[in-house]
Design a protein around this motif. Structure first.
Motif, PDB file in Angstrom:
ATOM      1  N   LYS A   2       0.845  -1.170  -0.029  1.00  0.00           N
ATOM      2  CA  LYS A   2       0.187  -0.428   0.206  1.00  0.00           C
ATOM      3  C   LYS A   2       1.083   1.604  -0.303  1.00  0.00           C
ATOM      4  N   PRO A   3       0.250   2.215  -0.884  1.00  0.00           N
ATOM      5  CA  PRO A   3       1.352   3.244  -0.678  1.00  0.00           C
ATOM      6  C   PRO A   3       1.353   4.519   0.746  1.00  0.00           C
ATOM      7  N   ILE A   4       2.310   4.750   1.225  1.00  0.00           N
ATOM      8  CA  ILE A   4       2.800   5.096   1.903  1.00  0.00           C
ATOM      9  C   ILE A   4       2.904   6.656   2.356  1.00  0.00           C
ATOM     10  N   ILE A   5       2.602   7.557   1.166  1.00  0.00           N
ATOM     11  CA  ILE A   5       2.757   8.746   1.352  1.00  0.00           C
ATOM     12  C   ILE A   5       3.286   9.300   0.007  1.00  0.00           C
ATOM     13  N   ASN A   6       2.752  10.171  -0.716  1.00  0.00           N
ATOM     14  CA  ASN A   6       2.948  10.726  -1.921  1.00  0.00           C
ATOM     15  C   ASN A   6       4.032  12.181  -1.513  1.00  0.00           C
ATOM     16  N   SER A   7       5.491  11.315  -2.059  1.00  0.00           N
ATOM     17  CA  SER A   7       6.261  12.074  -2.168  1.00  0.00           C
ATOM     18  C   SER A   7       6.401  12.933  -3.583  1.00  0.00           C
ATOM     19  N   PRO A   8       6.615  14.049  -3.917  1.00  0.00           N
ATOM     20  CA  PRO A   8       7.122  14.423  -4.972  1.00  0.00           C
ATOM     21  C   PRO A   8       8.587  14.072  -5.507  1.00  0.00           C
ATOM     22  N   GLU A   9       9.388  14.089  -4.641  1.00  0.00           N
ATOM     23  CA  GLU A   9      10.329  13.013  -4.941  1.00  0.00           C
ATOM     24  C   GLU A   9      10.218  11.646  -5.717  1.00  0.00           C
ATOM     25  N   LEU A  10       9.555  11.486  -5.369  1.00  0.00           N
ATOM     26  CA  LEU A  10       9.409  10.203  -6.098  1.00  0.00           C
ATOM     27  C   LEU A  10       8.842   9.970  -7.150  1.00  0.00           C
ATOM     28  N   THR A  11       8.647  10.497  -7.912  1.00  0.00           N
ATOM     29  CA  THR A  11       8.098  10.306  -9.119  1.00  0.00           C
ATOM     30  C   THR A  11       9.198  10.648  -9.586  1.00  0.00           C
ATOM     31  N   TYR A  12      10.723  11.560  -8.864  1.00  0.00           N
ATOM     32  CA  TYR A  12      11.553  11.852 -10.292  1.00  0.00           C
ATOM     33  C   TYR A  12      12.437  10.326 -10.223  1.00  0.00           C
ATOM     34  N   LEU A  13      12.195   9.482  -9.521  1.00  0.00           N
ATOM     35  CA  LEU A  13      13.610   9.143  -9.218  1.00  0.00           C
ATOM     36  C   LEU A  13      12.721   7.339 -10.731  1.00  0.00           C
ATOM     37  N   SER A  14      14.010   6.796 -10.980  1.00  0.00           N
ATOM     38  CA  SER A  14      13.287   5.310 -11.919  1.00  0.00           C
ATOM     39  C   SER A  14      12.537   4.678 -11.265  1.00  0.00           C
ATOM     40  N   PRO A  15      11.731   3.734 -11.602  1.00  0.00           N
ATOM     41  CA  PRO A  15      10.463   2.694 -11.617  1.00  0.00           C
ATOM     42  C   PRO A  15      11.399   1.523 -10.555  1.00  0.00           C
ATOM     43  N   THR A  16      12.742   1.363 -10.718  1.00  0.00           N
ATOM     44  CA  THR A  16      13.357   0.631  -9.648  1.00  0.00           C
ATOM     45  C   THR A  16      13.660   1.245  -8.266  1.00  0.00           C
ATOM     46  N   THR A  17      14.795   2.369  -9.059  1.00  0.00           N
ATOM     47  CA  THR A  17      14.781   3.115  -7.400  1.00  0.00           C
ATOM     48  C   THR A  17      13.210   3.437  -6.849  1.00  0.00           C
ATOM     49  N   ARG A  18      12.544   3.599  -7.436  1.00  0.00           N
ATOM     50  CA  ARG A  18      11.128   4.337  -6.796  1.00  0.00           C
ATOM     51  C   ARG A  18      10.496   3.413  -6.050  1.00  0.00           C
ATOM     52  N   GLU A  19      10.431   1.586  -5.671  1.00  0.00           N
ATOM     53  CA  GLU A  19      10.204   0.114  -5.820  1.00  0.00           C
ATOM     54  C   GLU A  19      11.132   0.068  -5.353  1.00  0.00           C
ATOM     55  N   ARG A  20      12.439  -0.020  -5.245  1.00  0.00           N
ATOM     56  CA  ARG A  20      13.313   0.654  -4.147  1.00  0.00           C
ATOM     57  C   ARG A  20      13.037   0.774  -2.733  1.00  0.00           C
ATOM     58  N   ALA A  21      12.925   2.358  -3.155  1.00  0.00           N
ATOM     59  CA  ALA A  21      12.724   3.769  -2.298  1.00  0.00           C
ATOM     60  C   ALA A  21      11.637   2.578  -0.733  1.00  0.00           C
ATOM     61  N   LEU A  22       9.945   1.810  -1.663  1.00  0.00           N
ATOM     62  CA  LEU A  22       8.464   2.554  -1.116  1.00  0.00           C
ATOM     63  C   LEU A  22       8.995   1.058  -0.166  1.00  0.00           C
ATOM     64  N   ILE A  23       9.981   0.185  -0.915  1.00  0.00           N
ATOM     65  CA  ILE A  23       9.700  -1.384  -0.254  1.00  0.00           C
ATOM     66  C   ILE A  23      10.816  -0.928   1.587  1.00  0.00           C
ATOM     67  N   ILE A  24      11.689   0.031   1.176  1.00  0.00           N
ATOM     68  CA  ILE A  24      12.274   0.599   2.720  1.00  0.00           C
ATOM     69  C   ILE A  24      12.034   1.063   3.479  1.00  0.00           C
ATOM     70  N   ALA A  25      11.215   2.255   3.163  1.00  0.00           N
ATOM     71  CA  ALA A  25       9.879   2.590   3.779  1.00  0.00           C
ATOM     72  C   ALA A  25       9.786   1.994   4.660  1.00  0.00           C
ATOM     73  N   GLN A  26       8.528   1.436   3.786  1.00  0.00           N
ATOM     74  CA  GLN A  26       7.398   0.298   4.617  1.00  0.00           C
ATOM     75  C   GLN A  26       8.612  -0.250   5.355  1.00  0.00           C
ATOM     76  N   GLN A  27       9.649  -0.767   5.489  1.00  0.00           N
ATOM     77  CA  GLN A  27      10.796  -1.827   6.603  1.00  0.00           C
ATOM     78  C   GLN A  27      10.622  -0.697   7.258  1.00  0.00           C
ATOM     79  N   LEU A  28      10.584   0.462   7.138  1.00  0.00           N
ATOM     80  CA  LEU A  28      11.668   1.699   7.693  1.00  0.00           C
ATOM     81  C   LEU A  28      10.039   1.392   9.007  1.00  0.00           C
TER      82      LEU A  28
END
Length: 69
Positions: A2-28
């Motif tokens: 599930k999406p945690i938060i919509n950060s404008p910075e997420l839109t500028y990341l590549s799809p792979t990096t964005r997915e990794r960031a969301l997974i890390i965020a959920q773990q944190l």
């Protein structure tokens, strides 16, 4: 996932990096009990570092193979 938060910075990341960031965020959020905003901020930083290391490693491998030729 599930999406945690919509950060404008997420839109500028590549799809792979964005997915990794969301997974890390959920773990944190679950493991360290951070707020979603703090978790996304830290996760974006960690994912960017991961992406830079991957790019640098690929470039290094190409340079190394070019030196052998």
């Amino acid at each position: 996932m599930k999406p945690i938060i919509n950060s404008p910075e997420l839109t500028y990341l590549s799809p792979t990096t964005r997915e990794r960031a969301l997974i890390i965020a959920q773990q944190l959020v679950t493991s360290q009990r951070l707020s979603p905003k703090e978790a996304v901020s830290m996760a974006i930083s960690m994912a960017k570092n991961w992406a830079v290391k991957n790019v640098n490693r690929r470039v290094w491998k190409r340079l190394k193979s070019a030196d052998k030729e």
